[in-house]
Motif scaffolding. Structure first.
Motif, PDB file in Angstrom:
ATOM      1  N   ALA A 196       5.002  12.440   8.523  1.00 48.61           N
ATOM      2  CA  ALA A 196       4.128  12.531   7.354  1.00 48.61           C
ATOM      3  C   ALA A 196       4.748  11.881   6.134  1.00 48.61           C
ATOM      4  CB  ALA A 196       3.811  13.997   7.054  1.00 48.61           C
ATOM      5  N   SER A 197       6.075  11.897   6.027  1.00 54.32           N
ATOM      6  CA  SER A 197       6.740  11.313   4.863  1.00 54.32           C
ATOM      7  C   SER A 197       7.379   9.962   5.161  1.00 54.32           C
ATOM      8  CB  SER A 197       7.805  12.275   4.323  1.00 54.32           C
ATOM      9  OG  SER A 197       8.633  12.750   5.351  1.00 54.32           O
ATOM     10  N   MET A 222      11.316  15.053   2.473  1.00 53.32           N
ATOM     11  CA  MET A 222      10.327  15.779   3.266  1.00 53.32           C
ATOM     12  C   MET A 222       9.708  16.950   2.500  1.00 53.32           C
ATOM     13  SD  MET A 222      12.039  15.774   7.094  1.00 53.32           S
ATOM     14  CE  MET A 222      10.689  16.754   7.757  1.00 53.32           C
ATOM     15  N   MET A 223      10.523  17.685   1.753  1.00 53.57           N
ATOM     16  CA  MET A 223       9.996  18.841   1.032  1.00 53.57           C
ATOM     17  C   MET A 223       9.168  18.416  -0.181  1.00 53.57           C
ATOM     18  SD  MET A 223      10.703  21.527   2.769  1.00 53.57           S
ATOM     19  CE  MET A 223      10.334  20.439   4.165  1.00 53.57           C
ATOM     20  N   VAL A 224       9.575  17.356  -0.865  1.00 50.59           N
ATOM     21  CA  VAL A 224       8.759  16.841  -1.965  1.00 50.59           C
ATOM     22  C   VAL A 224       7.420  16.354  -1.435  1.00 50.59           C
ATOM     23  CG1 VAL A 224       8.533  14.929  -3.611  1.00 50.59           C
ATOM     24  CG2 VAL A 224      10.641  16.273  -3.546  1.00 50.59           C
ATOM     25  N   ILE A 265       3.505  16.545  -2.946  1.00 51.08           N
ATOM     26  CA  ILE A 265       2.529  15.473  -2.717  1.00 51.08           C
ATOM     27  C   ILE A 265       1.327  15.995  -1.932  1.00 51.08           C
ATOM     28  CG2 ILE A 265       2.151  13.191  -1.707  1.00 51.08           C
ATOM     29  CD1 ILE A 265       4.102  13.183  -4.069  1.00 51.08           C
ATOM     30  N   ARG A 266       1.581  16.735  -0.850  1.00 47.36           N
ATOM     31  CA  ARG A 266       0.488  17.158   0.040  1.00 47.36           C
ATOM     32  C   ARG A 266       0.083  18.623  -0.150  1.00 47.36           C
ATOM     33  NH1 ARG A 266      -0.086  12.857   3.332  1.00 47.36           N
ATOM     34  NH2 ARG A 266       1.740  11.494   3.543  1.00 47.36           N
ATOM     35  N   ARG A 306       1.605   4.717  -8.611  1.00 47.25           N
ATOM     36  CA  ARG A 306       0.274   4.082  -8.574  1.00 47.25           C
ATOM     37  C   ARG A 306      -0.805   5.121  -8.657  1.00 47.25           C
ATOM     38  NH1 ARG A 306      -0.665   1.113  -3.477  1.00 47.25           N
ATOM     39  NH2 ARG A 306       0.668   2.712  -2.546  1.00 47.25           N
ATOM     40  N   SER A 307      -1.714   4.961  -9.549  1.00 54.12           N
ATOM     41  CA  SER A 307      -2.814   5.907  -9.729  1.00 54.12           C
ATOM     42  C   SER A 307      -3.663   5.962  -8.457  1.00 54.12           C
ATOM     43  CB  SER A 307      -3.701   5.466 -10.897  1.00 54.12           C
ATOM     44  OG  SER A 307      -4.819   6.321 -11.032  1.00 54.12           O
ATOM     45  N   GLY A 308      -3.960   7.165  -8.009  1.00 55.55           N
ATOM     46  CA  GLY A 308      -4.819   7.332  -6.835  1.00 55.55           C
ATOM     47  C   GLY A 308      -4.105   7.153  -5.520  1.00 55.55           C
ATOM     48  N   ALA A 309      -2.742   7.069  -5.558  1.00 53.17           N
ATOM     49  CA  ALA A 309      -2.003   6.841  -4.314  1.00 53.17           C
ATOM     50  C   ALA A 309      -1.752   8.119  -3.536  1.00 53.17           C
ATOM     51  CB  ALA A 309      -0.658   6.174  -4.626  1.00 53.17           C
ATOM     52  N   LEU A 310      -1.957   9.277  -4.147  1.00 52.45           N
ATOM     53  CA  LEU A 310      -1.648  10.527  -3.493  1.00 52.45           C
ATOM     54  C   LEU A 310      -2.770  10.987  -2.586  1.00 52.45           C
ATOM     55  CD1 LEU A 310       0.066  12.495  -6.381  1.00 52.45           C
ATOM     56  CD2 LEU A 310       1.058  10.894  -4.756  1.00 52.45           C
ATOM     57  N   PRO A 311      -2.433  11.572  -1.434  1.00 50.59           N
ATOM     58  CA  PRO A 311      -3.457  12.057  -0.509  1.00 50.59           C
ATOM     59  C   PRO A 311      -4.171  13.289  -1.064  1.00 50.59           C
ATOM     60  CG  PRO A 311      -1.282  12.709   0.234  1.00 50.59           C
ATOM     61  CD  PRO A 311      -1.080  11.783  -0.930  1.00 50.59           C
ATOM     62  N   LYS A 312      -5.397  13.461  -0.698  1.00 47.97           N
ATOM     63  CA  LYS A 312      -6.192  14.611  -1.141  1.00 47.97           C
ATOM     64  C   LYS A 312      -6.319  15.615   0.004  1.00 47.97           C
ATOM     65  CE  LYS A 312      -7.169  12.747  -5.162  1.00 47.97           C
ATOM     66  NZ  LYS A 312      -6.481  11.464  -4.999  1.00 47.97           N
ATOM     67  N   PRO A 313      -5.747  16.832  -0.152  1.00 50.91           N
ATOM     68  CA  PRO A 313      -5.882  17.847   0.898  1.00 50.91           C
ATOM     69  C   PRO A 313      -7.340  18.164   1.185  1.00 50.91           C
ATOM     70  CG  PRO A 313      -4.232  18.492  -0.736  1.00 50.91           C
ATOM     71  CD  PRO A 313      -4.967  17.301  -1.287  1.00 50.91           C
TER      72      PRO A 313
END
Length: 484
Positions: free
Chosen positions: A94-95, A394-396, A401-402, A476-483
């Motif tokens: 995942a990371s 991994m923990m971050v 992030i997730r 980057r704006s919008g780069a993070l995943p959405k749960p």
């Protein structure tokens, strides 16, 4: 759980699949820690750290602080295992990406091989200490040598090495059953050892500490800042105690994934970590003081103490118990992890058992070089610091992030959301690489950093890699995943 839809054979086999049976309750989780801590190396480290504290009270304070930190960190990675049901190398996808996860997996596997050899050597050393009570064996031990060791040491190492392979033959359920009695067994033996020495010393006071001149002599080359009992030394003890568990911060999910729920995990952890660690350290401290009063010397290895027993039967019982306990930690901490890690690299060709055999073979090859010989504190810091940056990334990724959620099915897909850059997540690799530079490479192989840096290398690695990874992911704006 069933086979994830469209799972790639390059990413999946039965050993890497999400756990189907969740029957590791609080007692089994507790015994993961009794097996992990109650070994010759665990005692050796605890007794060594006792010397840096200057007094019994200081020792319990430092170990107590470290044990609480360990509990929090293990819950973090353990919860990820309960929620996803996947082993460490799969969680790392995942990371680090579906192929990039092989990097942390191989790092963890190599470290496990070093520890596998160190623990096997400790267990065989207990048997050697027993055998050389016989004059004939002692003469053989002193006169015959091979591979940089006595021939007797080599024979005992190979025998103990081979016995460990038998435990794993029937898979993880056998591991659980073995650890459920191996861990408590060494607790009983540790108490017998402590009581024997206390009685022989005519009683003991917790203020009956080892003289400062002896402590200074024994700790002068350990690389720990400050004199025994100083604030700097106590903080270093807590840090080293935390770093000792660096490998299991990564792969505790290999075990927690078999837990039915987070409550069972937390109950097992609270008893197995702060409670168990502090009590174990209490016994180690009492034994170290009593041994000094009885024999007039600092004895850090329990097999050194048991070798001095007048009773041959008691010495035999101690040697066998310590050897079995050390087999327990090796199976739990240093066989299971590389078995999964190597299987992750080539799922089609390497099963859980084959991966474990590879780790065992590497440990056998390492034996002539014995990189684990020397000071306990230095070895723990050198080996453990390498894994701090991986844990930080991994923990971050999982919590910041997730937000504690993963698409488990996608962990087995070649073209899913964890593909990143052709299967490699460059951000994670950059962050981990820079972290390893500052946590392990610079402090151990150069003089560019202060001498005390290496003691806290694991912490620096976690912080540096975690911050860099979070910065790269949020740049980057919008780069993070959405749960979901």
């Amino acid at each position: 759980m069933n086979l994830p839809p469209n799972a790639s054979p390059l990413l999946y086999n039965e050993d890497l699949a999400p756990a189907k049976e969740r029957n590791w309750g609080p007692f089994s989780i507790f015994n993961v820690w009794t097996s992990d801590v109650h070994s010759l190396w665990g005692y050796y480290l605890a007794a060594s750290l006792f010397l840096f504290c200057g007094s019994f009270v200081n020792f319990l304070i430092a170990i107590g602080i470290g044990s609480l930190i360990i509990y929090v960190l293990m819950n973090m990675v353990g919860i990820a295992g309960v929620r996803t049901g996947v082993p460490f190398p799969v969680l790392a996808r995942a990371s680090f990406g579906i192929w990039g996860a092989n990097f942390p997996a191989i790092v963890r596997a190599i470290v496990a091989c070093f520890w596998y050899g160190a623990q096997t050597a400790a267990a065989s050393g207990a048997i050697v200490a027993l055998l050389i009570r016989d004059e004939g064996m002692l003469a053989f031990h002193q006169s015959s040598h091979m591979l940089g060791h006595s021939t007797l040491e080599v024979i005992c190492y190979v025998v103990i090495w081979a016995l460990q392979l038998l435990i794993i033959q029937r898979g993880m359920e056998t591991v659980r059953k073995f650890q459920d009695w191996a861990g408590p067994a060494v607790w009983v033996m540790m108490l017998i050892l402590a009581i024997y020495l206390v009685v022989k010393a005519g009683g003991i006071s917790l203020t009956g500490d080892i003289p400062m001149d002896v402590l200074l002599e024994k700790t002068k080359d350990a690389g720990v800042p400050g004199v025994p009992g100083s604030f700097e030394a106590l903080m270093a003890v807590a840090a080293i105690w935390v770093t000792y568990f660096a490998a299991l911060y990564l792969n505790f999910c290999d075990f927690s994934r078999y837990s039915p729920d987070e409550r069972s995990l937390r109950i097992g952890n609270i008893w197995g970590l702060p409670v168990n660690l502090i009590l174990f350290s209490l016994v180690a401290g009492i034994t170290t003081i009593a041994a000094f009063q009885v024999y007039g010397e600092v004895l850090l290895h329990p097999d050194q103490i048991s070798a001095k027993f007048d009773s041959w039967f008691l010495a035999l019982l101690a040697a066998l118990t310590f050897a079995v306990a050390t087999l327990g930690i090796n199976v739990v901490a240093n066989f299971v992890s590389p078995a999964f890690d190597f299987a992750n690299v080539f799922p089609k060709h390497i099963t859980f058992k084959r991966g474990g055999y590879i780790a065992a073979l590497i440990a056998l090859v390492l034996y002539p070089f014995a990189p684990w010989e020397g000071g306990a504190a230095h070895f723990v810091n050198m080996v453990g610091a390498t894994m701090g940056p991986i844990f930080g990334v991994m923990m971050v990724d999982y919590y910041l992030i997730r937000k504690g959620w993963l698409n488990v099915d996608a962990l087995y897909h070649e073209n899913g959301e964890y593909r990143f850059q052709n299967g490699w997540h460059v951000n994670a690799l950059i962050a981990a690489g820079i972290g390893i530079l500052f946590s392990s490479i610079l402090p151990n192989f150069t003089n560019l950093l202060p001498s005390w840096w290496g003691v806290y290398g694991w912490f620096f690695g976690v912080a540096i890699a975690g911050v860099i990874y979070y910065g790269l992911r949020t740049a980057r704006s919008g780069a993070l995943p959405k749960p979901a």
